[in-house]
Design an enzyme around this catalytic site. Sequence first.
Site, PDB file in Angstrom:
ATOM      1  N   LEU A 199       0.856  -1.176   0.000  1.00 27.29           N
ATOM      2  CA  LEU A 199       0.000   0.000   0.000  1.00 27.29           C
ATOM      3  C   LEU A 199       0.895   1.229   0.000  1.00 27.29           C
ATOM      4  O   LEU A 199       2.019   1.189   0.516  1.00 27.29           O
ATOM      5  CB  LEU A 199      -0.910   0.018   1.237  1.00 27.29           C
ATOM      6  CG  LEU A 199      -1.974  -1.076   1.358  1.00 27.29           C
ATOM      7  CD1 LEU A 199      -2.712  -0.935   2.679  1.00 27.29           C
ATOM      8  CD2 LEU A 199      -2.952  -1.024   0.207  1.00 27.29           C
ATOM      9  N   ASP A 200       0.389   2.315  -0.569  1.00 30.32           N
ATOM     10  CA  ASP A 200       1.171   3.549  -0.562  1.00 30.32           C
ATOM     11  C   ASP A 200       1.399   4.021   0.863  1.00 30.32           C
ATOM     12  O   ASP A 200       0.611   3.733   1.778  1.00 30.32           O
ATOM     13  CB  ASP A 200       0.448   4.643  -1.350  1.00 30.32           C
ATOM     14  CG  ASP A 200       0.405   4.338  -2.833  1.00 30.32           C
ATOM     15  OD1 ASP A 200       1.172   3.457  -3.257  1.00 30.32           O
ATOM     16  OD2 ASP A 200      -0.400   4.957  -3.539  1.00 30.32           O
ATOM     17  N   ARG A 201       2.454   4.771   1.056  1.00 30.14           N
ATOM     18  CA  ARG A 201       2.796   5.264   2.385  1.00 30.14           C
ATOM     19  C   ARG A 201       1.664   6.123   2.970  1.00 30.14           C
ATOM     20  O   ARG A 201       1.337   6.011   4.150  1.00 30.14           O
ATOM     21  CB  ARG A 201       4.088   6.080   2.307  1.00 30.14           C
ATOM     22  CG  ARG A 201       4.487   6.746   3.619  1.00 30.14           C
ATOM     23  CD  ARG A 201       5.814   7.432   3.479  1.00 30.14           C
ATOM     24  NE  ARG A 201       6.256   8.011   4.740  1.00 30.14           N
ATOM     25  CZ  ARG A 201       7.507   8.332   5.021  1.00 30.14           C
ATOM     26  NH1 ARG A 201       8.441   8.124   4.124  1.00 30.14           N
ATOM     27  NH2 ARG A 201       7.842   8.842   6.178  1.00 30.14           N
ATOM     28  N   SER A 215      -1.536   6.107   2.180  1.00 30.38           N
ATOM     29  CA  SER A 215      -2.835   5.441   2.247  1.00 30.38           C
ATOM     30  C   SER A 215      -2.917   4.578   3.499  1.00 30.38           C
ATOM     31  O   SER A 215      -1.943   4.389   4.231  1.00 30.38           O
ATOM     32  CB  SER A 215      -3.067   4.595   0.993  1.00 30.38           C
ATOM     33  OG  SER A 215      -2.092   3.578   0.906  1.00 30.38           O
TER      34      SER A 215
END
Length: 471
Positions: free
Chosen positions: A225-227, A229
Site C-alpha cells: 500500500l502507498d505510504r 494510504s
Amino acid sequence: MQKSRLGWQFLSLVRHYSRVAPPPPAYADPVLRVSNSVAYLGAPKQGPKPRQLLSLPPFPGYPLPGKNPGGTARVTAISWLKYYFDEIPDSAIQSHFNKGLVQMESSNAGDTCIERDGLMKPLRKIKHNEVMEVGTRVWVPVSIAETRISKRFDCIPSGTLYPNKDEIDYLQRLVKYKDYAILVLNKPPKLPVKGSLPVHNSMDALAAAALSYDHDEGPKLVHRLDRESSGLLLMGRTKESVAHLHWLFNDLNTVKSSCKAWNDACDVKYQRFWALVIGTPKEKEGLICAPLSKILLDDGKTERVILAQNVGLEASQEAITEYRVLGPMINGCSWIELRPLTSRKHQLRVHCAEALGTPIVGDYKYGWFVHRRWKQMPRVDIEPTTGKPYKLRRPEGLDVQKGSVLSKVPLLHLHCRELVLPNIAKFLPVLNKNTETPPPALSMKPDLLRFVATMPKHMKISWNLMSSYLV
C-alpha cells in the site's frame, strides 16, 4: 545650558540602528524558480546557514588508551576520531574528511572562527592523515554525532529493532486476523510499508520485530500500500504461504491447481478501496482500462507514473480499475469505491486524477493542479432528496487540524476498506501435496476470508461531514 545644548546637537548627529534584522536588499533581481513543476518569479535563494559544530576534548597524547601500547606510533586525525566515535561507521568519518568538514583550532586566521571561553578561535580544515599534537582540539559538525542515532532508525533490520511494550501493544492492536499462515493488519496512514535506507520505521521491519508471535521469523509482505494510504495489509507467516500469496497477487497467475475449490476461491479474490475525490466522475460506474508508464523527471531522481500515450516508444503496463460512485457531490467532493483488477504502482491515484479527472483529496503528487483551485469553504449545494439548499456546517467541538477536508492540508483520502481472499490455511496442505480435497480436519473451515477495516480518523471526520446523503 550651553553644554547640554551641545550634547543634544551631538546626539542628533548620531544615527540609531534597529536591532531587527534588515530586510533583503531591494536591488536583488528576482530569479526563475520551479516548485511542483510550476515556474514562477521569486526572490533569490538564501545562502547556506552556518553549521553547528561539536568540539572533541583536547587530544590527550599518544598512545591512546587501548591503542599503540608501545607508545612509538603517531596518531593521525582520523584515528583520533575513530577512537572517540567508536560506534560510528568508518565510512561516515572518512566522508566528513573528504568533504572538508573536520577542522582544528589554529594560531593563524582561517576560513572560520568559533567562540570559546569568550574568545574567537580561528579554525582550519585538516586532512585525515594529519598528525595530532597534545592539547589540540578538533571540531566536527553535529551531523557526525547524529549518525549514531540515525544508524538505528534510518534502516531497521529485524535483528536490531527492539520495540518496548507499548509499541508492541500498539502494533498488535492493528492485527485484525491471525492464523498460522497469514496476518492481516489495518495499516495507519503515513507509515511506509517497505523499508529502505532513507525510510524510518517501516511496516515490514516493525512486524518482523513485534509480530512474530510463536514463529521464529516475522511475517513477510506479499503486496503493498502507498505510504500515505491506509487499510488492510496482508502478510505471510510461512515460506509456503508467502509463495502462494505472491502468486495470488501476481497479474500473471494463469496456472490452475488440481483443487477446484482453490481455483474458485482465487477467482473471487478482490480488494475494495474507498476514496474521497474532488469533483465527481461523469458516469456513476464504469471500468477504467488505461495503461500506465513510468517517467523520470528532470532532476534525474524523481519517478512519476503517468497514463501511457500508446505511441509504441515507451514501456507500459496494463492497468484496469472498476469504480462506482457512492453518492452525490457534496461541497465539491464525492465518495467513490475503487476495485483494482491489476496491481500497479499508484494505479488508483493516477486513474482517479488523469483518467477520471477527479484526483483524490490529499494527493498532491498527481492532483496538485486541482488542489490549487479547490476552495475548502462551506458553500450552498442542493439536497438530492428535497431540492432545497444545503450548507455544510462544522459540528461543535470538531478539531479541524486532523487532516480532514476542513484542514488546510488534508491527508490522502484513500483507504483499503475490504479484502476477500482464499483461506490459505485451509488450502495450504492441498497445494503442497497437490491433491484435490483438503484433509477432513480442515474441510469444515470456510473457503473464503472477508475482512473490513475501519477508516482512519481524518477520513472519519470527512465521512461524518460529507456522507449525509450517500445512496
